[in-house]
Design a protein around this motif. Structure first.
Motif, mmCIF file in Angstrom:
data_model
loop_
_atom_site.group_PDB
_atom_site.id
_atom_site.type_symbol
_atom_site.label_atom_id
_atom_site.label_comp_id
_atom_site.label_asym_id
_atom_site.label_seq_id
_atom_site.Cartn_x
_atom_site.Cartn_y
_atom_site.Cartn_z
ATOM 1 N N SER A 22 0.832 -1.210 0.000
ATOM 2 C CA SER A 22 0.000 0.000 0.000
ATOM 3 C C SER A 22 0.864 1.257 0.000
ATOM 4 O O SER A 22 0.516 2.258 -0.623
ATOM 5 C CB SER A 22 -0.961 0.009 1.190
ATOM 6 N N GLU A 23 2.010 1.196 0.667
ATOM 7 C CA GLU A 23 2.929 2.340 0.649
ATOM 8 C C GLU A 23 3.487 2.561 -0.756
ATOM 9 O O GLU A 23 3.588 3.690 -1.229
ATOM 10 C CB GLU A 23 4.075 2.120 1.626
ATOM 11 N N ALA A 24 3.813 1.475 -1.440
ATOM 12 C CA ALA A 24 4.319 1.581 -2.808
ATOM 13 C C ALA A 24 3.260 2.175 -3.735
ATOM 14 O O ALA A 24 3.571 3.008 -4.589
ATOM 15 C CB ALA A 24 4.761 0.207 -3.321
ATOM 16 N N LEU A 25 2.016 1.766 -3.551
ATOM 17 C CA LEU A 25 0.934 2.326 -4.364
ATOM 18 C C LEU A 25 0.746 3.815 -4.087
ATOM 19 O O LEU A 25 0.531 4.597 -5.021
ATOM 20 C CB LEU A 25 -0.382 1.592 -4.086
ATOM 21 N N ALA A 26 0.848 4.201 -2.827
ATOM 22 C CA ALA A 26 0.693 5.620 -2.474
ATOM 23 C C ALA A 26 1.819 6.453 -3.080
ATOM 24 O O ALA A 26 1.583 7.541 -3.614
ATOM 25 C CB ALA A 26 0.671 5.779 -0.955
ATOM 26 N N ARG A 27 3.044 5.931 -3.029
ATOM 27 C CA ARG A 27 4.173 6.661 -3.620
ATOM 28 C C ARG A 27 4.024 6.769 -5.132
ATOM 29 O O ARG A 27 4.305 7.811 -5.726
ATOM 30 C CB ARG A 27 5.493 5.969 -3.279
ATOM 31 N N ARG A 28 3.568 5.700 -5.757
ATOM 32 C CA ARG A 28 3.359 5.716 -7.208
ATOM 33 C C ARG A 28 2.290 6.742 -7.582
ATOM 34 O O ARG A 28 2.408 7.440 -8.594
ATOM 35 C CB ARG A 28 2.954 4.316 -7.678
ATOM 36 N N LYS A 29 1.258 6.844 -6.740
ATOM 37 C CA LYS A 29 0.194 7.820 -6.985
ATOM 38 C C LYS A 29 0.742 9.249 -6.921
ATOM 39 O O LYS A 29 0.413 10.093 -7.754
ATOM 40 C CB LYS A 29 -0.922 7.634 -5.966
#
Length: 67
Positions: A22-29
Motif C-alpha cells: 500500500s505504501e508503494a501504491l501511495a508513492r506511485r500515486k
C-alpha cells in the motif's frame, strides 16, 4: 505454543507485505500526480518556477521517493 507463535509471525509478515504494497501504491500515486501536473504546465509557468521541462521526471521521482 510453538504453533501459535509461528502463526503470529506469519500474520505479522503478511501485514508488513500489505503495508509495503500500500505504501508503494501511495508513492506511485504521488509520482504520477506530480508528473501529470508538471507536464500540464506551460513553458512560461515552468520558467516562472525555475524548472526546465527535462527536469520534470526527476522532480516527480524526488517528490514520491525522496531520491
Amino acid at each position: 505454543m510453538a504453533l501459535a507463535q509461528d502463526i503470529r509471525i506469519m500474520e505479522t509478515g503478511v501485514a508488513r507485505l500489505f503495508s509495503g504494497f500500500s505504501e508503494a501504491l501511495a508513492r506511485r500515486k504521488v509520482y504520477r500526480q506530480t508528473l501529470r501536473e508538471l507536464k500540464g504546465l506551460s513553458s512560461r509557468e515552468l520558467d516562472d518556477l525555475g524548472i526546465h521541462r527535462s527536469m520534470i521526471t526527476r522532480i516527480a521521482m524526488e517528490a514520491a521517493y525522496g531520491k
